[in-house]
Design a protein around this motif. Structure first.
Motif, mmCIF file in Angstrom:
data_model
loop_
_atom_site.group_PDB
_atom_site.id
_atom_site.type_symbol
_atom_site.label_atom_id
_atom_site.label_comp_id
_atom_site.label_asym_id
_atom_site.label_seq_id
_atom_site.Cartn_x
_atom_site.Cartn_y
_atom_site.Cartn_z
ATOM 1 N N ARG A 1 0.839 -1.205 0.000
ATOM 2 C CA ARG A 1 0.000 0.000 0.000
ATOM 3 C C ARG A 1 0.872 1.253 0.000
ATOM 4 N NH1 ARG A 1 -4.145 -1.243 5.032
ATOM 5 N NH2 ARG A 1 -5.940 -1.927 3.827
ATOM 6 N N HIS A 2 1.884 1.225 0.846
ATOM 7 C CA HIS A 2 2.764 2.386 0.966
ATOM 8 C C HIS A 2 3.499 2.649 -0.352
ATOM 9 C CE1 HIS A 2 5.378 5.364 2.774
ATOM 10 N NE2 HIS A 2 6.424 4.719 2.277
ATOM 11 N N HIS A 3 4.001 1.601 -0.982
ATOM 12 C CA HIS A 3 4.723 1.805 -2.242
ATOM 13 C C HIS A 3 3.796 2.315 -3.348
ATOM 14 C CE1 HIS A 3 8.069 -1.057 -0.730
ATOM 15 N NE2 HIS A 3 8.312 0.197 -0.419
ATOM 16 N N ALA A 4 2.545 1.931 -3.274
ATOM 17 C CA ALA A 4 1.594 2.415 -4.290
ATOM 18 C C ALA A 4 1.387 3.925 -4.144
ATOM 19 C CB ALA A 4 0.272 1.667 -4.171
ATOM 20 N N VAL A 5 1.182 4.415 -2.915
ATOM 21 C CA VAL A 5 0.989 5.871 -2.763
ATOM 22 C C VAL A 5 2.306 6.618 -3.024
ATOM 23 C CG1 VAL A 5 -1.107 5.965 -1.369
ATOM 24 C CG2 VAL A 5 1.069 5.643 -0.208
ATOM 25 N N LEU A 6 3.412 5.956 -2.711
ATOM 26 C CA LEU A 6 4.711 6.576 -3.014
ATOM 27 C C LEU A 6 4.854 6.719 -4.540
ATOM 28 C CD1 LEU A 6 7.492 7.530 -1.893
ATOM 29 C CD2 LEU A 6 8.302 5.182 -2.277
ATOM 30 N N GLY A 7 4.472 5.690 -5.276
ATOM 31 C CA GLY A 7 4.526 5.749 -6.746
ATOM 32 C C GLY A 7 3.688 6.907 -7.263
ATOM 33 N N HIS A 8 2.516 7.084 -6.665
ATOM 34 C CA HIS A 8 1.666 8.226 -7.053
ATOM 35 C C HIS A 8 2.425 9.541 -6.874
ATOM 36 C CE1 HIS A 8 -1.319 11.401 -6.530
ATOM 37 N NE2 HIS A 8 -0.811 11.574 -5.323
ATOM 38 N N GLY A 9 3.032 9.712 -5.694
ATOM 39 C CA GLY A 9 3.737 10.972 -5.402
ATOM 40 C C GLY A 9 4.917 11.195 -6.347
ATOM 41 N N LEU A 10 5.651 10.126 -6.616
ATOM 42 C CA LEU A 10 6.790 10.255 -7.534
ATOM 43 C C LEU A 10 6.293 10.628 -8.928
ATOM 44 C CD1 LEU A 10 8.874 7.160 -6.341
ATOM 45 C CD2 LEU A 10 9.515 9.583 -6.096
ATOM 46 N N ALA A 11 5.152 10.076 -9.306
ATOM 47 C CA ALA A 11 4.595 10.400 -10.627
ATOM 48 C C ALA A 11 4.157 11.865 -10.679
ATOM 49 C CB ALA A 11 3.421 9.473 -10.940
ATOM 50 N N VAL A 12 3.542 12.360 -9.608
ATOM 51 C CA VAL A 12 3.128 13.774 -9.587
ATOM 52 C C VAL A 12 4.361 14.654 -9.826
ATOM 53 C CG1 VAL A 12 2.215 15.656 -8.151
ATOM 54 C CG2 VAL A 12 1.189 13.375 -8.017
ATOM 55 N N GLN A 13 5.430 14.347 -9.111
ATOM 56 C CA GLN A 13 6.640 15.170 -9.242
ATOM 57 C C GLN A 13 7.243 15.051 -10.637
ATOM 58 O OE1 GLN A 13 9.252 14.410 -5.906
ATOM 59 N NE2 GLN A 13 7.817 15.428 -4.515
ATOM 60 N N ALA A 14 7.270 13.839 -11.178
ATOM 61 C CA ALA A 14 7.868 13.635 -12.504
ATOM 62 C C ALA A 14 7.022 14.316 -13.591
ATOM 63 C CB ALA A 14 7.992 12.142 -12.790
ATOM 64 N N ILE A 15 5.719 14.288 -13.427
ATOM 65 C CA ILE A 15 4.853 14.943 -14.422
ATOM 66 C C ILE A 15 5.136 16.443 -14.403
ATOM 67 C CG2 ILE A 15 2.459 15.525 -15.008
ATOM 68 C CD1 ILE A 15 1.730 12.670 -13.898
ATOM 69 N N ARG A 16 5.174 17.012 -13.209
ATOM 70 C CA ARG A 16 5.429 18.469 -13.121
ATOM 71 C C ARG A 16 6.806 18.823 -13.685
ATOM 72 N NH1 ARG A 16 1.027 20.112 -10.813
ATOM 73 N NH2 ARG A 16 0.341 19.410 -8.761
ATOM 74 N N ALA A 17 7.774 17.950 -13.445
ATOM 75 C CA ALA A 17 9.137 18.260 -13.898
ATOM 76 C C ALA A 17 9.276 18.151 -15.420
ATOM 77 C CB ALA A 17 10.129 17.324 -13.220
ATOM 78 N N ASN A 18 8.455 17.321 -16.044
ATOM 79 C CA ASN A 18 8.664 17.046 -17.474
ATOM 80 C C ASN A 18 7.617 17.633 -18.407
ATOM 81 O OD1 ASN A 18 11.018 15.001 -17.827
ATOM 82 N ND2 ASN A 18 9.912 14.386 -15.976
ATOM 83 N N ALA A 19 6.492 18.078 -17.843
ATOM 84 C CA ALA A 19 5.383 18.522 -18.712
ATOM 85 C C ALA A 19 5.561 19.976 -19.112
ATOM 86 C CB ALA A 19 4.068 18.345 -17.979
ATOM 87 N N LYS A 20 4.891 20.339 -20.188
ATOM 88 C CA LYS A 20 4.801 21.746 -20.580
ATOM 89 C C LYS A 20 4.009 22.489 -19.496
ATOM 90 C CE LYS A 20 5.951 21.233 -25.163
ATOM 91 N NZ LYS A 20 6.811 20.061 -24.861
ATOM 92 N N PRO A 21 4.235 23.802 -19.350
ATOM 93 C CA PRO A 21 3.480 24.529 -18.326
ATOM 94 C C PRO A 21 1.967 24.461 -18.606
ATOM 95 C CG PRO A 21 5.204 25.913 -19.324
ATOM 96 C CD PRO A 21 5.170 24.638 -20.101
ATOM 97 N N GLY A 22 1.201 24.575 -17.541
ATOM 98 C CA GLY A 22 -0.253 24.676 -17.717
ATOM 99 C C GLY A 22 -1.010 23.373 -17.581
ATOM 100 N N ILE A 23 -0.291 22.270 -17.244
ATOM 101 C CA ILE A 23 -1.041 21.016 -17.088
ATOM 102 C C ILE A 23 -1.570 20.907 -15.654
ATOM 103 C CG2 ILE A 23 0.160 19.694 -18.885
ATOM 104 C CD1 ILE A 23 1.103 18.953 -15.419
ATOM 105 N N GLN A 24 -2.510 20.009 -15.470
ATOM 106 C CA GLN A 24 -3.045 19.754 -14.128
ATOM 107 C C GLN A 24 -2.897 18.274 -13.799
ATOM 108 O OE1 GLN A 24 -6.817 21.433 -13.318
ATOM 109 N NE2 GLN A 24 -6.315 23.369 -14.298
ATOM 110 N N VAL A 25 -2.532 18.008 -12.553
ATOM 111 C CA VAL A 25 -2.311 16.623 -12.117
ATOM 112 C C VAL A 25 -3.232 16.288 -10.958
ATOM 113 C CG1 VAL A 25 -0.576 14.948 -11.389
ATOM 114 C CG2 VAL A 25 0.140 17.027 -12.513
#
Ligand code: NOJ
Length: 486
Positions: A233-257
């Motif tokens: 369970r913990h690794h699943a929510v951790l994966g979510h958080g890592l994905a949020v950060q990676a999306i923000r770091a790699n996406a064009k401005p103006g996206i929503q997560v």
């Protein structure tokens, strides 16, 4: 008995006759202007109406263009795991028919489509070398949606984990999977965010972790002992958080997560102040392992007490990642959990449904329209969410085509009308729900239930792949046209 039935049938037909006599000459239903939604039944201007699907449930084409195997391929091909041995090998063949399916959406009038990206199409081994041909499918899909005026809402994980990650370290049981998920999410964001503006990390921890690693009725079919399960369970929510950060770091401005979570929707048994606050407390506690830690950056004391020696191992840095700020909260809502106040330590009790409680075709799908009111209201109140989407809502029905080929799914229309009435009530009370995605655009592979439980607004004949709008599709089209409950 027979007489009784025919008397009732006669009374019913006679009633219909009386109604048709009441229509004034020249004012048949066809010639009248369509009825507007009654005042007080409309949604806010710009409310986003959509439909949803998920990759393994609709795409098929499991061996095409370099896609790697997923845990759902393995699970569904294991004898005895799905009803009638059903698999997603072909499903709705959406991989080849997406253009036609987008026309179905257009005919409904939806302005949003929530779909999921199959991780094993993009990274066949879960990590390492990407497969450009896999991503290309989503490029084509997104372009076609935009060309038809439909906004793409992409979910990155709707349960089709690359099998390689399960084989190497036990999938979500391993921190490596959480990290690989972050890398995959960043890669997708980098390539699609010029056109996709809304990303969901994961769909329903409450299903893929609990059913897949806890009771084993979904892929990968495991029943882990408590400590390993809580770590998963913990690794699943951790994966979510890592994905949020990676999306923000790699996406064009103006996206929503955001996220799409099937949290327990805690509704007061009676709408009195004491039961209402009990339902708020229950919302935090019954969702402690997923939504609450994501929103608050801590596991509740009661959760840690309850899990005791089997509690997950984590660091303060993990909690920070897990609670990375979100732009919106997506909630998948099907059922209500009824809550009453009591004087226990937690201050609430779950009221179990009696045996006679009504449900739709799937026995788990008990009817509780108020969930569409209290779900978003509690999320807005507890965690100050400013933008909420209902990322799934809908129901299964027995759906037998009538002689004219149409499916008259009056039960689904009843379900949707009642739930949407409560959603309208939420928006009227100022709860910031911005959109609703009906599950599902069309019948599809319903996981362990195979093709037996249909959830679509369109009936799919799996022999011919013909899609036929059901009565509920007509109802939904009218709802969208009115921007109100019809
Ligand atoms: C939620 C899941 O996200 C979806 O995949 C499933 O088909 C529906 N519930 C109906 O069970």
């Amino acid at each position: 008995m027979d007489n009784d039935i025919s008397r009732r049938t006669f009374a019913h037909v006679a009633g219909l006759g009386a109604l048709s006599l009441a229509i004034p000459r020249g004012a048949t239903a066809e010639t009248e202007e369509p009825a507007p939604a009654s005042p007080g039944r409309t949604f806010p201007k710009g409310f986003l109406w959509g439909t949803a699907t998920a990759s393994y449930q609709v795409e098929g084409a499991v061996n095409e263009d370099g896609r790697g195997p997923s845990i759902w391929d393995t699970f569904s091909h294991t004898p005895g795991k799905t009803v009638n041995g059903a698999t997603g090998d072909v499903a709705d063949d959406h991989y080849h028919r997406y253009k036609q399916d987008i026309q179905l959406m257009k005919a409904l009038g939806v302005k949003g489509y929530r779909f999921s990206i199959a991780w094993p199409r993009v990274f066949p081994q879960g990590s390492g070398e990407p497969n450009p041909k896999g991503l290309d499918f989503y490029n084509r899909l997104v372009d076609e949606l935009l060309a038809n005026g439909i906004q793409p809402f992409a979910t990155l994980y709707h349960w089709d984990l690359p099998q390689a990650l399960q084989d190497d370290g036990g999938g979500w049981e391993s921190r490596n999977t959480a990290e690989a998920f972050g890398r995959y999410a960043g890669y997708v964001a980098q390539h699609l965010s010029d056109r996709v503006k809304h990303f969901f990390t994961t769909n329903e921890f409450g299903a893929f972790v609990e059913l897949g690693y806890g009771i084993g009725i979904h892929a990968p079919g495991l029943k882990l002992p408590p400590a390993r399960f809580n770590q998963t369970r913990h690794h699943a929510v951790l994966g979510h958080g890592l994905a949020v950060q990676a999306i923000r770091a790699n996406a064009k401005p103006g996206i929503q997560v955001g996220i799409a979570e099937n949290m327990a929707i805690c509704c007061p048994v009676i709408e009195t102040p004491e039961h209402i606050s009990a339902a708020e407390r229950a919302t935090r506690e019954l969702n402690a392992q997923y939504m609450t830690v994501i929103q608050e950056g801590r596991y509740t004391d009661a959760y840690l007490e309850r899990t005791g020696a089997d509690a997950p191992k984590f660091t303060p840095a993990d909690l920070k990642v897990i609670s990375s700020p979100l732009d919106f909260v997506g909630i998948n809502i099907y059922t209500a959990t009824w809550i009453r106040a009591d004087d226990s330590k937690l201050g609430f009790a779950v009221v179990p449904n009696p045996a006679s409680y009504p449900h739709m075709l799937s026995p788990w799908l008990t009817i509780g329209p108020e969930a569409l009111y209290w779900g978003p209201r509690n999320v807005a109140k507890l965690w100050k969410a400013k933008t909420i989407y209902i990322t799934e809502n809908g129901c299964s029905s027995s759906d037998v085509p009538a002689a004219d080929g149409k499916v008259y799914d009056t039960d689904r229309v009843m379900y949707l009308r009642n739930y949407l009435t409560q959603l309208q009530r939420a928006t009227a009370d100022g709860v910031p729900v911005k959109g609703y995605f009906c599950w599902s655009l069309m019948d599809n592979f319903e996981w362990a239930d195979g093709y037996t439980n249909r959830f679509g607004l369109h009936y799919v004949d799996y022999q011919t792949q013909t899609r036929t709008p059901k009565l509920s599709a007509d109802f939904y089209r009218e709802t969208i046209r009115r921007n109100g409950v019809g």
